[in-house]
Design a protein around this motif. Structure first.
Motif, PDB file in Angstrom:
ATOM      1  N   ALA A  68       0.837  -1.200   0.000  1.00 24.69           N
ATOM      2  CA  ALA A  68       0.000   0.000   0.000  1.00 24.69           C
ATOM      3  C   ALA A  68       0.871   1.248   0.000  1.00 24.69           C
ATOM      4  O   ALA A  68       0.573   2.231  -0.698  1.00 24.69           O
ATOM      5  N   PHE A  69       1.955   1.205   0.767  1.00 23.56           N
ATOM      6  CA  PHE A  69       2.893   2.325   0.785  1.00 23.56           C
ATOM      7  C   PHE A  69       3.446   2.575  -0.622  1.00 23.56           C
ATOM      8  O   PHE A  69       3.513   3.721  -1.082  1.00 23.56           O
ATOM      9  N   ALA A  70       3.833   1.507  -1.302  1.00 24.62           N
ATOM     10  CA  ALA A  70       4.382   1.650  -2.655  1.00 24.62           C
ATOM     11  C   ALA A  70       3.349   2.250  -3.609  1.00 24.62           C
ATOM     12  O   ALA A  70       3.682   3.120  -4.423  1.00 24.62           O
ATOM     13  N   VAL A  71       2.097   1.814  -3.505  1.00 26.63           N
ATOM     14  CA  VAL A  71       1.041   2.354  -4.370  1.00 26.63           C
ATOM     15  C   VAL A  71       0.871   3.847  -4.128  1.00 26.63           C
ATOM     16  O   VAL A  71       0.840   4.646  -5.071  1.00 26.63           O
ATOM     17  N   GLN A  72       0.767   4.239  -2.853  1.00 28.96           N
ATOM     18  CA  GLN A  72       0.575   5.669  -2.579  1.00 28.96           C
ATOM     19  C   GLN A  72       1.790   6.469  -3.014  1.00 28.96           C
ATOM     20  O   GLN A  72       1.663   7.586  -3.492  1.00 28.96           O
ATOM     21  N   PHE A  73       2.979   5.887  -2.876  1.00 27.96           N
ATOM     22  CA  PHE A  73       4.191   6.618  -3.254  1.00 27.96           C
ATOM     23  C   PHE A  73       4.242   6.830  -4.769  1.00 27.96           C
ATOM     24  O   PHE A  73       4.601   7.913  -5.242  1.00 27.96           O
ATOM     25  N   VAL A  74       3.873   5.811  -5.533  1.00 32.61           N
ATOM     26  CA  VAL A  74       3.842   5.948  -6.993  1.00 32.61           C
ATOM     27  C   VAL A  74       2.810   7.005  -7.401  1.00 32.61           C
ATOM     28  O   VAL A  74       3.075   7.841  -8.272  1.00 32.61           O
ATOM     29  N   LEU A  75       1.637   6.973  -6.766  1.00 36.10           N
ATOM     30  CA  LEU A  75       0.630   8.001  -7.056  1.00 36.10           C
ATOM     31  C   LEU A  75       1.148   9.389  -6.690  1.00 36.10           C
ATOM     32  O   LEU A  75       0.930  10.358  -7.418  1.00 36.10           O
ATOM     33  N   ASN A  76       1.849   9.474  -5.573  1.00 39.92           N
ATOM     34  CA  ASN A  76       2.442  10.744  -5.163  1.00 39.92           C
ATOM     35  C   ASN A  76       3.393  11.253  -6.241  1.00 39.92           C
ATOM     36  O   ASN A  76       3.342  12.421  -6.627  1.00 39.92           O
ATOM     37  N   LEU A  77       4.264  10.378  -6.712  1.00 38.39           N
ATOM     38  CA  LEU A  77       5.237  10.770  -7.735  1.00 38.39           C
ATOM     39  C   LEU A  77       4.560  11.112  -9.056  1.00 38.39           C
ATOM     40  O   LEU A  77       5.089  11.910  -9.835  1.00 38.39           O
ATOM     41  N   ALA A  78       3.386  10.533  -9.315  1.00 41.90           N
ATOM     42  CA  ALA A  78       2.672  10.786 -10.570  1.00 41.90           C
ATOM     43  C   ALA A  78       1.940  12.126 -10.562  1.00 41.90           C
ATOM     44  O   ALA A  78       1.628  12.672 -11.631  1.00 41.90           O
ATOM     45  N   TRP A  79       1.669  12.668  -9.371  1.00 39.73           N
ATOM     46  CA  TRP A  79       0.866  13.882  -9.318  1.00 39.73           C
ATOM     47  C   TRP A  79       1.565  15.073  -9.974  1.00 39.73           C
ATOM     48  O   TRP A  79       0.939  15.794 -10.763  1.00 39.73           O
ATOM     49  N   SER A  80       2.816  15.313  -9.672  1.00 40.62           N
ATOM     50  CA  SER A  80       3.514  16.477 -10.250  1.00 40.62           C
ATOM     51  C   SER A  80       3.535  16.450 -11.773  1.00 40.62           C
ATOM     52  O   SER A  80       3.215  17.464 -12.403  1.00 40.62           O
ATOM     53  N   PRO A  81       3.891  15.321 -12.395  1.00 40.24           N
ATOM     54  CA  PRO A  81       3.827  15.302 -13.862  1.00 40.24           C
ATOM     55  C   PRO A  81       2.408  15.511 -14.403  1.00 40.24           C
ATOM     56  O   PRO A  81       2.228  16.146 -15.438  1.00 40.24           O
ATOM     57  N   ALA A  82       1.407  14.999 -13.678  1.00 41.25           N
ATOM     58  CA  ALA A  82       0.020  15.173 -14.136  1.00 41.25           C
ATOM     59  C   ALA A  82      -0.410  16.637 -14.023  1.00 41.25           C
ATOM     60  O   ALA A  82      -0.919  17.217 -14.982  1.00 41.25           O
ATOM     61  N   PHE A  83      -0.198  17.224 -12.861  1.00 43.03           N
ATOM     62  CA  PHE A  83      -0.654  18.589 -12.609  1.00 43.03           C
ATOM     63  C   PHE A  83       0.232  19.613 -13.314  1.00 43.03           C
ATOM     64  O   PHE A  83      -0.249  20.434 -14.095  1.00 43.03           O
ATOM     65  N   PHE A  84       1.520  19.563 -13.029  1.00 39.95           N
ATOM     66  CA  PHE A  84       2.448  20.559 -13.589  1.00 39.95           C
ATOM     67  C   PHE A  84       2.940  20.183 -14.982  1.00 39.95           C
ATOM     68  O   PHE A  84       2.907  20.999 -15.889  1.00 39.95           O
ATOM     69  N   GLY A  85       3.423  18.967 -15.126  1.00 41.10           N
ATOM     70  CA  GLY A  85       4.021  18.546 -16.395  1.00 41.10           C
ATOM     71  C   GLY A  85       3.050  18.650 -17.556  1.00 41.10           C
ATOM     72  O   GLY A  85       3.394  19.140 -18.627  1.00 41.10           O
ATOM     73  N   LEU A  86       1.830  18.169 -17.337  1.00 42.17           N
ATOM     74  CA  LEU A  86       0.816  18.235 -18.383  1.00 42.17           C
ATOM     75  C   LEU A  86      -0.064  19.483 -18.254  1.00 42.17           C
ATOM     76  O   LEU A  86      -1.004  19.659 -19.023  1.00 42.17           O
ATOM     77  N   GLU A  87       0.262  20.309 -17.256  1.00 40.91           N
ATOM     78  CA  GLU A  87      -0.466  21.554 -17.018  1.00 40.91           C
ATOM     79  C   GLU A  87      -1.964  21.304 -16.940  1.00 40.91           C
ATOM     80  O   GLU A  87      -2.770  21.986 -17.574  1.00 40.91           O
ATOM     81  N   SER A  88      -2.325  20.306 -16.111  1.00 41.77           N
ATOM     82  CA  SER A  88      -3.709  19.882 -16.054  1.00 41.77           C
ATOM     83  C   SER A  88      -4.197  19.704 -14.620  1.00 41.77           C
ATOM     84  O   SER A  88      -4.005  18.641 -14.016  1.00 41.77           O
ATOM     85  N   PRO A  89      -4.855  20.704 -14.055  1.00 35.78           N
ATOM     86  CA  PRO A  89      -5.452  20.532 -12.738  1.00 35.78           C
ATOM     87  C   PRO A  89      -6.481  19.395 -12.707  1.00 35.78           C
ATOM     88  O   PRO A  89      -6.618  18.707 -11.694  1.00 35.78           O
ATOM     89  N   ALA A  90      -7.178  19.167 -13.801  1.00 38.66           N
ATOM     90  CA  ALA A  90      -8.152  18.066 -13.852  1.00 38.66           C
ATOM     91  C   ALA A  90      -7.449  16.720 -13.705  1.00 38.66           C
ATOM     92  O   ALA A  90      -7.881  15.862 -12.920  1.00 38.66           O
TER      93      ALA A  90
END
Length: 169
Positions: free
Chosen positions: A95-117
């Motif tokens: 579960a820790f690994a899953v949340q950590f991967v999601l954590n790492l994915a947030w910045s590229p999703a929000f900032f990298g792709l410039e997508s708050p959605a």
């Protein structure tokens, strides 16, 4: 051949300072790397986005995330020390690994792709995964669960901030 406590992963018990430092370093370095990849958008795109009044200044994020990644490293280390041969420990660390991967994915999703959605699409399951991790860690080591509470609080705040930015833009 059966695995005993002495022959399996006793490394955290034999070298606790080294292994806790390694766990913290891994979390901090991976977290920082995800942030560095998307840092150009903070100075460009993010400055143009409408933000709510409760948005912290940009300088707050670095120290907060560094501290939260360090706490995550210590929490994971405490659970790992409980014995990887235990099903609950393996489940908690998964579960820790899953949340950590999601954590790492947030910045590229929000900032990298410039997508708050897309940021919301990542951060909501991240929040759920953190809650699950806290619950599973609590069954193994209450200190580990407690170390994740500030992280859960910050991601709760970040979810509200992400949602507000999405609605304003």
């Amino acid at each position: 051949m059966s695995i005993t406590r002495d022959s399996r992963s006793a490394l955290p018990d034999r070298r606790p300072l080294l292994t806790v430092a390694a766990a913290v370093a891994v979390c901090v370095v991976l977290g920082a790397a995800a942030g560095l990849v998307t840092s150009p958008q903070i100075a460009t795109w993010y400055t143009t986005v409408d933000k709510p009044g409760f948005t912290p200044p940009n300088w707050v994020f670095g120290p907060v995330w560094t501290a939260l990644y360090a706490l995550q490293g210590v929490a994971a280390w405490l659970v790992w020390r409980a014995g990887f041969d235990r099903r609950g420990v393996r489940l908690g660390l998964a579960a820790f690994a899953v949340q950590f991967v999601l954590n790492l994915a947030w910045s590229p999703a929000f900032f990298g792709l410039e997508s708050p959605a897309l940021g919301l699409v990542v951060i909501v399951p991240l929040w759920v995964a953190i809650v699950a991790t806290v619950v599973l860690f609590r069954r193994i080591d209450r200190r580990a669960a407690a170390l994740l509470v500030p992280y859960l609080a910050w991601v709760s705040f970040a979810t509200a901030l992400n949602y507000a930015i999405w609605t304003l833009n």
